[in-house]
Design a protein around this motif. Sequence first.
Motif, short mmCIF file in Angstrom:
data_model
loop_
_atom_site.label_atom_id
_atom_site.label_comp_id
_atom_site.label_asym_id
_atom_site.label_seq_id
_atom_site.Cartn_x
_atom_site.Cartn_y
_atom_site.Cartn_z
N SER A 1 6.56 12.35 -11.23
CA SER A 1 5.68 11.46 -10.52
C SER A 1 6.53 10.54 -9.65
O SER A 1 7.61 10.12 -10.07
N SER A 2 6.07 10.26 -8.45
CA SER A 2 6.83 9.36 -7.58
C SER A 2 5.92 8.37 -6.89
O SER A 2 4.77 8.69 -6.57
N PHE A 3 6.48 7.22 -6.65
CA PHE A 3 5.82 6.23 -5.81
C PHE A 3 6.55 6.22 -4.48
O PHE A 3 7.78 6.17 -4.46
N TYR A 4 5.82 6.27 -3.40
CA TYR A 4 6.47 6.19 -2.09
C TYR A 4 5.95 4.95 -1.37
O TYR A 4 4.74 4.81 -1.15
N ASP A 5 6.88 4.11 -1.05
CA ASP A 5 6.52 2.90 -0.29
C ASP A 5 7.17 3.05 1.08
O ASP A 5 8.40 3.08 1.19
N PRO A 6 6.38 3.18 2.12
CA PRO A 6 6.98 3.45 3.43
C PRO A 6 7.85 2.28 3.89
O PRO A 6 7.63 1.14 3.47
N LEU B 1 0.83 -1.20 0.00
CA LEU B 1 0.00 0.00 0.00
C LEU B 1 0.87 1.25 0.00
O LEU B 1 0.85 2.04 0.91
N TYR B 2 1.60 1.38 -1.09
CA TYR B 2 2.39 2.59 -1.31
C TYR B 2 1.45 3.68 -1.84
O TYR B 2 0.24 3.47 -1.97
N GLU B 3 2.00 4.82 -2.18
CA GLU B 3 1.15 5.86 -2.76
C GLU B 3 1.89 6.59 -3.87
O GLU B 3 3.11 6.52 -3.98
N VAL B 4 1.10 7.27 -4.69
CA VAL B 4 1.62 7.96 -5.85
C VAL B 4 1.36 9.45 -5.72
O VAL B 4 0.27 9.86 -5.30
N GLY B 5 2.36 10.24 -6.04
CA GLY B 5 2.18 11.69 -6.01
C GLY B 5 2.86 12.32 -7.21
O GLY B 5 4.07 12.13 -7.42
N GLN B 6 2.10 12.99 -8.02
CA GLN B 6 2.67 13.63 -9.19
C GLN B 6 2.56 15.14 -9.02
O GLN B 6 1.52 15.65 -8.61
N VAL B 7 3.65 15.82 -9.33
CA VAL B 7 3.64 17.28 -9.25
C VAL B 7 3.93 17.81 -10.65
O VAL B 7 4.98 17.53 -11.23
N ARG B 8 2.98 18.52 -11.19
CA ARG B 8 3.13 19.07 -12.52
C ARG B 8 3.20 20.59 -12.40
O ARG B 8 2.20 21.23 -12.03
N VAL B 9 4.39 21.12 -12.67
CA VAL B 9 4.53 22.57 -12.66
C VAL B 9 4.14 23.06 -14.04
O VAL B 9 4.68 22.60 -15.06
N GLN B 10 3.18 23.95 -14.10
CA GLN B 10 2.73 24.48 -15.39
C GLN B 10 3.70 25.59 -15.82
O GLN B 10 4.42 26.15 -14.99
#
Lengths: 153, 285, 796
Positions: free
Chosen positions: C637-642, C494-503
């Motif tokens: 975009s990154s996946f973080y698995d604690p 149960l990792y999570e995904v976070g994408q940051v898109r700078v316009q």
Amino acid sequence: MPKITVTVNGTQRTHDVEGRLLLVHYLRDVLGLTGTHVGCDTSSCGACTIHLDGHAVKSCSMLAAQADGATITTIEGLASGDELHPLQVGFKEEHGLQCGFCTPGMIMCAADLLKRNPNPTEQEIREGLEGNICRCTGYHNIVRAVQHAAVAP
Amino acid sequence: MIPQAVDYKRAGSVSEAISLLAENPDSKILAGGHSLIPAMKLRLNSPSLLIDIARIPELRYIEVRDGGVAIGAASTHHDIISNADVQSRYGVMIEAGELIGDTQVRNVGTLGGSIAHADPSADWPAALIALNASIKVEGPNGARELSASEFFLGFFYTALEEGEIVTEVVLPAPAAGSRSVYRKFMQPASRFAIVGCAASVTIDGGTITDATVAFTGVSADGAFLDEAVGAALVGKSASLETIEAAANAAAEGVELNEDHYASKTYRKHLAKVYAKRALVGACGL
Amino acid sequence: MGNGGLIIMSNKFIGKSVKRVEDKRFITGKGRYTDDINLPGMTHAYILRSPYAHARIKSIDTSAAAAMQGVVTIMTGDEVGHYGVPCGWQVNFKNGDIMKEPPHPLLVKDKVRHVGDAVAMVVAESREIAQDAAEAIVVDYEVLPAITDASKAVEAGAPLVHDDVPNNICFDWEIGNPKAEVDEAMASAAHVTTLEFVNQRVSPNAMEPRSYIGHYDGVYDKYTLYTSTQNPHLIRLLMCAFVLGLPEHKVRVVGPDVGGGFGSKIYHYTEEALVTLAAKKTGRPVKWTETRSEAFLTDAHGRDHVTKAEMGFDGDGKIVGLRIKTFANLGAYLSTFSTAVPTYLHGTLLQGLYTTPKIHLDMTCVFTNTTAVDAYRGAGRPEATYLLERLLDLSALEMGVNPTELRLKNFIPAFDGVTQPGYQTNVALQYDSGNYHGVLHRGLEMLGYEDFRKAQKEAAASGKLLGVGFSTYIEACGIAPSAVVGSLGARAGLYEVGQVRVQPTGKVSVFTGAHSHGQGHETTFAQVVADRLGIPMEDVDIIHGDSDTVAFGMGTYGSRSLAVGGSAIMKSLDKIIEKGAKIAAHKLECSPDDIEFVDGKFTVKGTDKSLGFGDIALTAYVPHVYPANLEPGLDFSSFYDPTNFTYPFGCHIAVVEVDKETGATKVKRFIAVDDVGNVINPMIVDGQIHGGLAQGIGQALLEGVEFDGNGQIINGSYMDYAMPRADDLPMFELDRQVTPCPHNPLGVKGAGEAGCIGSTPAVVNAVIDALWSAGHQVKDIRMPLTSERVWSAMQS
Ligand SMILES: Cc1cc2nc3c(=O)[nH]c(=O)nc-3n(C[C@H](O)[C@H](O)[C@H](O)COP(=O)(O)OP(=O)(O)OC[C@H]3O[C@@H](n4cnc5c(N)ncnc54)[C@H](O)[C@@H]3O)c2cc1C
Ligand code: FES
Ligand code: FES
């Protein structure tokens, strides 16, 4: 089919409705005012609270036909233009909502309370909101939101 | 949850309501709708026609009459508890009315609807019995007047006959030295009464000269006048000992209600506790 | 990395009670929940449900219903009964056998297994017609005896919920030290406290009933499911891969505004697949919204443990052992997380805050003719906490010692997890950081323990009954490290995904797989991003809840959104800044190592030469002056698995007054000192605690699903099922301690469940304390502590 004419948030509306149509469904499905919610089927939760001729009522427990001739305010009609109602401000300032599902009903019920009792005690606020269930906030900040609105000028 | 298909008509007068009722065998009176519509939504009740009487002007009034107060059947709970003439005379009506449901329910539900419905846990019936109110009903054969204890006959059961409607409730003028109160132990979910006790006591020079004590919620047969409690009070001094002895006689010999919040034993115990609390209030102790 | 990550950020927003961004739409009635959505040509579904808890279906006759005007289609088990929803966690029997996993069909064709089991679905032009038609379907049932109590379901001769699951046992399981060692420790104990109790079944009751809309677009061969869910991507994955066999890239799952979940909207429900199938079949959108009555029958319930627990102490009051036997009720079918709750989320927390050297849990998980049981706010951890904290207070009463001193004596000493190692428990987990004495001391200060005892005596003299109850809890949040849970049997990490898109203009869109259903992600996440990038919060948009826009995600539950989802965003922010530094170095003609990023500016260290974040963003998209070998664009975009769970903890104290004559109990004070690690938005964290407290207090005093002998829920509506209303609760007294999480970049631990985990035993302990103070030495009162139950306890 009964024909009804109601004034909703200042606008007069006329529709033919099925006798069994609940007022909440009329508001949500016919008029598209989906801010009024349905949280139960036993008239218990208050999510559907609106003002009918100035009084807070549970719109899930009335037929649309019963409202014929009435003036209705829903959460969408509470603010005056861009200016939020003091309770709307209070709920935001005091974090009186989380998921927001109970919020329209809470605010409409609290508005009735403040109209009758502009300076309620904590206990009076709690009792005044007994017909509305919130599962998210534990009511702590709802009480503060109403207090916030009560002292607002 | 949606009711079954139903027709709707709004009656303009009591006589029109009575004729509509007579003409349509499967019809029902609709007042506030706060008992009827929830039941229709659950499809426990499916009339073919609803006759709305809530907006008949001749049914919605509260007026002083012979020192007492007459209340039109379509008066809402809120109308009643916010009325100064009721407030100044009948503590029991205010205390009972304020504990009915919630603000929204009190804004819509009516006195006539509540008593016609006769829910065995409803609050008004106990208050009306304790005040010895009379209830006016009207039907195809004319009008009749019944005392509250004649009117309430059992579980969702009243003396109303086919085609009759409740038109008015008359609360008699309170006797000098009388005081009435209502104490309610609520079911925590519905907040209907597990035990509701209405007591009206008249005291003259420290002695109880009249006492009526009525319960709701306690009995499966609905609200009732507990004569034994009243009898144990009259003629005695208004003291805690008197009250405790009288309260101990409460709810004897009645068919007790029970549910998962309160067994028969517990209900009976609560009836005694609430009789005591109501009487302490009514005696001003 | 520790909480070092925080320090380099500006903190204009972090740590501040920023008002919520999302509120505007909710307070004006413009929230958009699933049932608020109406699509052109939409039809409405109604599900016909079993009125019996256990019955064989002899026949279903839909002909009269099908002939009704306005009916579009009717589906039954014959058509879709071969599809079923899966369970996400495998647990093995003690002997290594795989758990029993009977199918959970979308519609039942052979036998119904709980009241509310779905038998047919009618799709019609209106909600009204759908319901009318469903009532015209004739089902012939052969009613069978039903079983609802887990501890009785395992007995010989009990009705079998699934014909091929002997004794209704899904699996048995154990955790902790070898049983023999625990038995030996208990035998040596100077005092053993024994408590047999039920942690009763509760109904989550998110205020928004579940609602789904299925849509199929034949032109693009694309499905869309709108669903009131806590995790859209997981629903898509489960529905595509395990239920309907649909191509995942042709299915879009959207979770619009969601009106609360508390666990109940994590799971993949049969109706999600049903509306999807029906939309394809009819070529029209299909909406289904449950009624509250249906919610009581079909939304997964929580808790339902029947337990015998024993805690042994030596002569000095040190805990020497803990031995537990529990039957956990799983209901009629396995829900998505159900098997993990009594095991990995419960057994692993039985160390509590204590140095207990020997622990053994023997767990039996059982099928019954009841609604499925799964995670409900806290999920397993409230059950563990209830067990431990009830035992602690009861032991103090039995041994005649102060319950807080008993705790202090047994607490694990403070450790920060950085300079000192984590604490290895006897039940698999390793705690990250903690200071347990701190929260109890603070709680006691707020209470005034001695003053309370004095007040209690004085009150007794005037006929009033007061009591105080304590609960010092720990929980495991931020679920879940893949390596840890994989070894425990999870079918996915149960990792999570976070994408940051700078316009190009420097505005920032953030896509997160976490999905708010009231937690305020749009605010908290924006605070983090704005501070990290040194830009105004208005320049940040948090986007969640749509599988077509967000790459992937695991959703929101287990107090994981910020700890896991926020960490994934932090990783992407680091990448953005690293790339930004390269662009800045190129333009400022220095080495990237000489660039520092402070307050939204890339500055050459020790100079006043700098470029703003907006300049760098524009350059990334208009790369005229640009480093060689660097791609244009600023989008990561990154996946973080604690690496571990996070472990919030705290101290809850309840003061109650019991009406001697009636048993009615009122919570007079509730003190909560919680340590949830670093706090981004104190207002939101407090709000989460408040809500959790209300639910925990609710379980103690008001809530509980009750079945009759036929398996009918006798309190399946708000007229009978009591939940806290405003006048049932006091104002809460909150304080906080901060022990940062050592292993995630924000140092946060999670706050969504703490309130619900700690509070229940505090309230029950307080009532027991009140009763003991009046000479009624009762060990337990069954929850919820209705006035009759409390009154009866005082009659002994
Ligand atoms: C959430 C909730 C909580 C409630 N809590 C309480 C409570 O705590 N205590 C309590 O006492 N009540 C409670 N009620 C019931 C409430 O007071 C109702 O309003 C009342 O019982 C019925 O009044 P009504 O005007 O709504 O009647 P309706 O629902 O319109 O009618 C009820 C019945 O009476 C008949 N009827 C109505 N008026 C007349 C008349 N004038 N003559 C003859 N027949 C008539 C109708 O045909 C129907 O059968 C609650 C209701 C709700 C929804
Ligand atoms: S929806 Fe009207 S009271 Fe619940
Ligand atoms: S804010 Fe979610 S129910 Fe009140």
